[in-house]
Design an enzyme around this catalytic site. Structure first.
Site, PDB file in Angstrom:
ATOM      1  N   ARG A  12     -13.603  89.633 -59.770  1.00  0.00           N
ATOM      2  CA  ARG A  12     -14.281  90.812 -60.298  1.00  0.00           C
ATOM      3  C   ARG A  12     -15.775  90.495 -60.443  1.00  0.00           C
ATOM      4  O   ARG A  12     -16.146  89.420 -60.921  1.00  0.00           O
ATOM      5  CB  ARG A  12     -13.732  91.202 -61.678  1.00  0.00           C
ATOM      6  CG  ARG A  12     -12.407  91.915 -61.635  1.00  0.00           C
ATOM      7  CD  ARG A  12     -12.520  93.320 -61.009  1.00  0.00           C
ATOM      8  NE  ARG A  12     -11.243  94.000 -60.964  1.00  0.00           N
ATOM      9  CZ  ARG A  12     -10.374  93.935 -59.949  1.00  0.00           C
ATOM     10  NH1 ARG A  12     -10.628  93.209 -58.879  1.00  0.00           N
ATOM     11  NH2 ARG A  12      -9.251  94.624 -59.998  1.00  0.00           N
ATOM     12  N   GLU A  71     -19.713  98.994 -58.215  1.00  0.00           N
ATOM     13  CA  GLU A  71     -19.179  99.204 -56.860  1.00  0.00           C
ATOM     14  C   GLU A  71     -19.053 100.686 -56.556  1.00  0.00           C
ATOM     15  O   GLU A  71     -18.586 101.428 -57.409  1.00  0.00           O
ATOM     16  CB  GLU A  71     -17.817  98.509 -56.727  1.00  0.00           C
ATOM     17  CG  GLU A  71     -17.952  97.002 -56.802  1.00  0.00           C
ATOM     18  CD  GLU A  71     -16.637  96.241 -56.623  1.00  0.00           C
ATOM     19  OE1 GLU A  71     -15.589  96.885 -56.461  1.00  0.00           O
ATOM     20  OE2 GLU A  71     -16.686  95.002 -56.636  1.00  0.00           O
ATOM     21  N   HIS A 126     -15.656  94.605 -51.195  1.00  0.00           N
ATOM     22  CA  HIS A 126     -14.390  94.582 -51.956  1.00  0.00           C
ATOM     23  C   HIS A 126     -13.204  94.884 -51.021  1.00  0.00           C
ATOM     24  O   HIS A 126     -12.467  95.868 -51.240  1.00  0.00           O
ATOM     25  CB  HIS A 126     -14.431  95.561 -53.136  1.00  0.00           C
ATOM     26  CG  HIS A 126     -13.389  95.250 -54.183  1.00  0.00           C
ATOM     27  ND1 HIS A 126     -13.546  95.527 -55.520  1.00  0.00           N
ATOM     28  CD2 HIS A 126     -12.162  94.668 -54.073  1.00  0.00           C
ATOM     29  CE1 HIS A 126     -12.459  95.152 -56.177  1.00  0.00           C
ATOM     30  NE2 HIS A 126     -11.605  94.626 -55.314  1.00  0.00           N
TER      31      HIS A 126
HETATM   32  C1  8YV Z   1      -8.137  96.619 -55.150  1.00  0.00           C
HETATM   33  C2  8YV Z   1      -8.180  94.544 -56.306  1.00  0.00           C
HETATM   34  O1  8YV Z   1      -7.092  97.007 -55.934  1.00  0.00           O
HETATM   35  O2  8YV Z   1      -5.912  93.942 -56.542  1.00  0.00           O
HETATM   36  C3  8YV Z   1      -6.976  94.162 -57.087  1.00  0.00           C
HETATM   37  O3  8YV Z   1      -7.103  94.057 -58.321  1.00  0.00           O
HETATM   38  O4  8YV Z   1      -9.261  94.427 -56.747  1.00  0.00           O
HETATM   39  C4  8YV Z   1      -8.040  95.126 -54.941  1.00  0.00           C
HETATM   40  O5  8YV Z   1      -6.910  94.738 -54.279  1.00  0.00           O
HETATM   41  C5  8YV Z   1      -8.107  97.386 -53.918  1.00  0.00           C
HETATM   42  O6  8YV Z   1      -9.344  97.263 -53.375  1.00  0.00           O
HETATM   43  C6  8YV Z   1      -7.793  98.854 -54.112  1.00  0.00           C
HETATM   44  O7  8YV Z   1      -8.541  99.444 -55.122  1.00  0.00           O
END
Ligand code: 8YV
Length: 320
Positions: free
Chosen positions: A231, A260, A279
């Site tokens: 993150r 983001e 991301h």
């Molecule tokens: C996002 C992620 O969920 O798994 C996570 O926590 O950050 C990613 O896999 C994905 O980009 C969809 O929002």
């Protein structure tokens, strides 16, 4: 009337042939924020990037499950959900391999200057007017894993062929992985002082927010490369920018950002010692489909009157 399920991510992420498993049980609607009106009726929500907090939940009096499309659920206020008897589920495990693959793509992409090398072939090689600067070997470097959970362990597994010294820092010791992969536990200061590559695999928590800030950066080697697929908020981006700009550390390879999508005027984007991706660490055909099946599966179980699988650890043992 059938219950209403909202899917707040698109069909590329949750294909209709996956969400169709819900059709016998519910009306299904793909939505984009704001979707306040539909939220008032919703029984279940498959949640992409939206913040699920008290204010959001107030508009969703019938909600019984918030199924996160992803492993990280820092955008979901689990306490508020628990107070309102809303299950929170997520998609652990299924994406660990893809995120670890991408982490290695970032590490090697930085160390071997892949984005710049690609650009040189397209624009300069034939003209012989610009050379690719040398990259760096992996052999003999120290890889430091900040966080050794499911994803960190997959990164560690992939590290075995590179002749690296391996260290980690986490709140939990992983003696199983120490034995299996020859990784050494060190305290945070030693971790910062020893690592040539620091790869971040901690969830975003009050205790990890900004953990890579001015102080941590000042303890890193000048050869340090910071890699982040967890993150953005785990790193103080302004402090990282200063360290990179002043060349106090070697570089950074980032898939995640404080905001983001990261704005075009983010000064990090103008640096030449960074490799950046949007991301997308879990964004493969196989993994996103697996995530979709898991997130839909949790909602399906809930609608069938079962306690959904993959409820977040904070709600373990709770049944609503
Ligand atoms: C996002 C992620 O969920 O798994 C996570 O926590 O950050 C990613 O896999 C994905 O980009 C969809 O929002």
């Amino acid at each position: 009337m059938k219950p209403l399920v909202l899917i707040s991510t698109d069909v590329a992420n949750v294909p209709e042939d996956v969400s169709s498993a819900l059709k016998p049980l519910a009306d299904v609607a793909y939505v984009k924020a704001p979707y306040d009106e539909l939220l008032g009726e919703a029984r279940a929500l498959l949640v992409g990037g939206d913040k699920v907090n008290e204010e959001f939940l107030r508009k969703a009096p019938h909600l019984g499950v918030a199924s996160r499309f992803g492993v990280g659920y820092d955008a979901v206020d689990v306490e508020a959900c628990t107070r309102r008897k809303v299950y929170v589920t997520h998609t652990p495990d299924v994406l660990s391999g893809a995120v670890a693959d991408h982490t290695w793509a970032l590490i090697l992409g930085f160390m071997r200057r892949i984005p710049e090398a690609d650009f040189i072939v397209r624009e300069h090689w034939a003209k012989k007017d610009r050379r690719l600067p040398f990259g760096w070997d992996m052999k003999g470097k120290t890889l430091g894993l900040l966080g050794l959970g499911r994803i960190g362990a997959e990164v560690l597994k992939r590290a075995q062929g590179f002749d690296l010294d391996l260290v980690y820092y986490d709140v939990m010791k992983r003696e199983d992985l120490e034995k299996l992969y020859g990784v050494r536990y060190v305290d945070f200061d030693e971790f910062l002082g020893a690592s040539d590559i620091i790869s971040v695999h901690v969830p975003l928590l009050p205790s990890t927010r900004g953990i890579i800030g001015d102080d941590a950066l000042s303890k890193m080697k000048s050869s340090a490369v910071v890699v982040n697929t967890s993150r953005g908020q785990v790193i103080d981006e302004k402090a990282l920018y200063r360290a990179l700009k002043e060349k106090r550390i070697r570089g950074a390879a980032l898939d995640v950002f404080e905001e983001e999508p990261t704005p075009l005027d983010n000064p990090l984007l103008a640096l030449d010692n960074v490799v950046l991706t949007p991301h997308c660490a879990s964004a493969t055909w196989e993994t996103r489909r697996g995530m979709a099946e898991m997130a839909v599966g949790s909602i399906k179980a809930f609608l069938e009157g079962r306690r959904p699988p993959n409820v977040v650890p904070e709600q373990r043992g709770l049944s609503f």
